[in-house]
Design a protein around this motif. Structure first.
Motif, mmCIF file in Angstrom:
data_model
loop_
_atom_site.group_PDB
_atom_site.id
_atom_site.type_symbol
_atom_site.label_atom_id
_atom_site.label_comp_id
_atom_site.label_asym_id
_atom_site.label_seq_id
_atom_site.Cartn_x
_atom_site.Cartn_y
_atom_site.Cartn_z
ATOM 1 N N ASP A 143 -40.208 -60.569 17.923
ATOM 2 C CA ASP A 143 -40.559 -61.949 17.586
ATOM 3 C C ASP A 143 -41.969 -62.268 18.051
ATOM 4 N N SER A 144 -42.349 -61.767 19.215
ATOM 5 C CA SER A 144 -43.708 -61.944 19.719
ATOM 6 C C SER A 144 -44.025 -60.845 20.722
ATOM 7 N N THR B 236 -40.111 -55.444 14.602
ATOM 8 C CA THR B 236 -38.915 -56.252 14.832
ATOM 9 C C THR B 236 -39.082 -57.267 15.968
ATOM 10 N N TYR C 236 -40.732 -59.614 22.849
ATOM 11 C CA TYR C 236 -39.610 -60.545 22.842
ATOM 12 C C TYR C 236 -38.920 -60.458 21.486
ATOM 13 N N ARG C 237 -37.583 -60.359 21.528
ATOM 14 C CA ARG C 237 -36.796 -60.329 20.301
ATOM 15 C C ARG C 237 -35.433 -60.915 20.597
ATOM 16 N N PRO D 230 -45.380 -64.362 14.956
ATOM 17 C CA PRO D 230 -44.086 -64.979 14.654
ATOM 18 C C PRO D 230 -44.173 -65.798 13.368
#
Length: 169
Positions: free
Chosen positions: A69-70, A67, A87-88, A148
């Motif tokens: 993003d990076s 889940t 990071y999300r 991503p």
């Protein structure tokens, strides 16, 4: 009429004491066996619970990576151990190894995901997904870290354009 003779046979005090002694020894042996089985069951249950916690931690770690993003490696250094930043949706969370455990930190929330961890590192790969390697009790756990969507999309477009001979103006 004939008389029927009824004789009741009893036991002596010595025979009664011997029977009580043998019964006591058998009872003590049975109680000791039950105690031993109880300890064995308790240990086995503790092992199963710990294994379940490890599997649950691996599952939750996989969900965090899917889940995200990076994911970026951080400098742990010293007592801090290794550190990964996830990071999300604009938020930053961290995975940190401390005292042979992987900790998940999101603001004030802290959770121990895995125990008995040796080290953790992020392996970058240009051709495929990155890999998060975690040494757990001598076994190497490898979890894929997807790139991503924007980066994957840009890379695929570049590959398609390269094969068709497009030139930048």
């Amino acid at each position: 009429m004939r008389r029927v003779k009824h004789t009741l046979r009893g036991s002596t005090l010595a025979e009664t004491l011997v029977v009580m002694l043998v019964t006591g020894i058998v009872f003590l042996a049975a109680m000791e066996a039950l105690t031993l089985v109880s300890r064995l069951v308790t240990r086995r249950a503790a092992v199963l619970v710990e294994a379940g916690r490890q599997r649950d931690g691996i599952f939750r770690l996989g969900q965090l990576l899917v889940t995200a993003d990076s994911v970026r490696s951080g400098e742990g250094g010293g007592d801090a151990g290794e550190c990964m930043y996830l990071y999300r949706a604009g938020g930053e969370t961290t995975l940190t190894t401390r005292d042979s455990a992987v900790l998940y930190v999101a603001g004030e929330f802290r959770d121990t995901l895995l125990r008995r961890v040796g080290h953790m590192r992020l392996l970058r790969c240009d051709a495929a997904a990155d890999t998060l390697e975690i040494d757990v009790e001598g076994h190497m756990l490898k979890l894929p870290v997807l790139r991503p969507a924007r980066e994957s999309y840009g890379r695929r477009i570049a590959e398609i354009e390269k094969d068709h001979g497009y030139e930048e103006p």
